[in-house]
Design an enzyme around this catalytic site. Sequence first.
Site, short mmCIF file in Angstrom:
data_model
loop_
_atom_site.label_atom_id
_atom_site.label_comp_id
_atom_site.label_asym_id
_atom_site.label_seq_id
_atom_site.Cartn_x
_atom_site.Cartn_y
_atom_site.Cartn_z
N GLY A 241 48.03 40.88 37.70
CA GLY A 241 48.16 41.03 36.25
C GLY A 241 47.22 40.11 35.48
O GLY A 241 46.61 40.50 34.48
N CYS A 242 47.11 38.88 35.94
CA CYS A 242 46.27 37.90 35.25
C CYS A 242 44.79 38.25 35.37
O CYS A 242 44.02 38.05 34.43
CB CYS A 242 46.55 36.50 35.79
SG CYS A 242 48.27 36.00 35.50
N THR A 243 44.40 38.78 36.51
CA THR A 243 43.02 39.22 36.67
C THR A 243 42.74 40.42 35.77
O THR A 243 41.70 40.47 35.11
CB THR A 243 42.74 39.56 38.15
OG1 THR A 243 42.97 38.39 38.95
CG2 THR A 243 41.32 40.05 38.36
#
Length: 150
Positions: free
Chosen positions: A44-46
Amino acid sequence: MALKEGDFVPDFSAKTQDGEVFNWSEYKGKAIVIYFYPKDNTPGCTTQACGFRDEYQDFKDLGAEVIGVSGDSEASHEKFAEKYRIPFVLLSDGEKKIRKLFGVPTNLFGLIPGRVTYVVDANGVIRMVFDSMKAKDHIQKAKEMLEQIK
């Protein structure tokens, strides 16, 4: 107490992915999108970082700078930024001082740092707080608010 819409962002400093000292006060006079995310190199952060990267010129055209914040180390941020060609500042918040200053909550029974995006106008006033674990939604919400305040 969490910062909310209408609040001024107090001054703070932190280290960037390049080991430089970032001072919030040096960014006064321009709009800022500051987003808090759980961890470098997670799906998700990527997705979120690459979404901001892909739309970065749109943010610049709207007169805004993008800043990402997580508890990862400067070295982790440096590798993450290099791997995904992140063109904006990533701040290391290992002691959670910035997260606490903004009042960013944790999710999943306090196990996962929250994912919250703030849009701050050129006067340093928070105009939007968007709290959602849906990484992709943050980019569009931030752009919409910048278009409103431009």
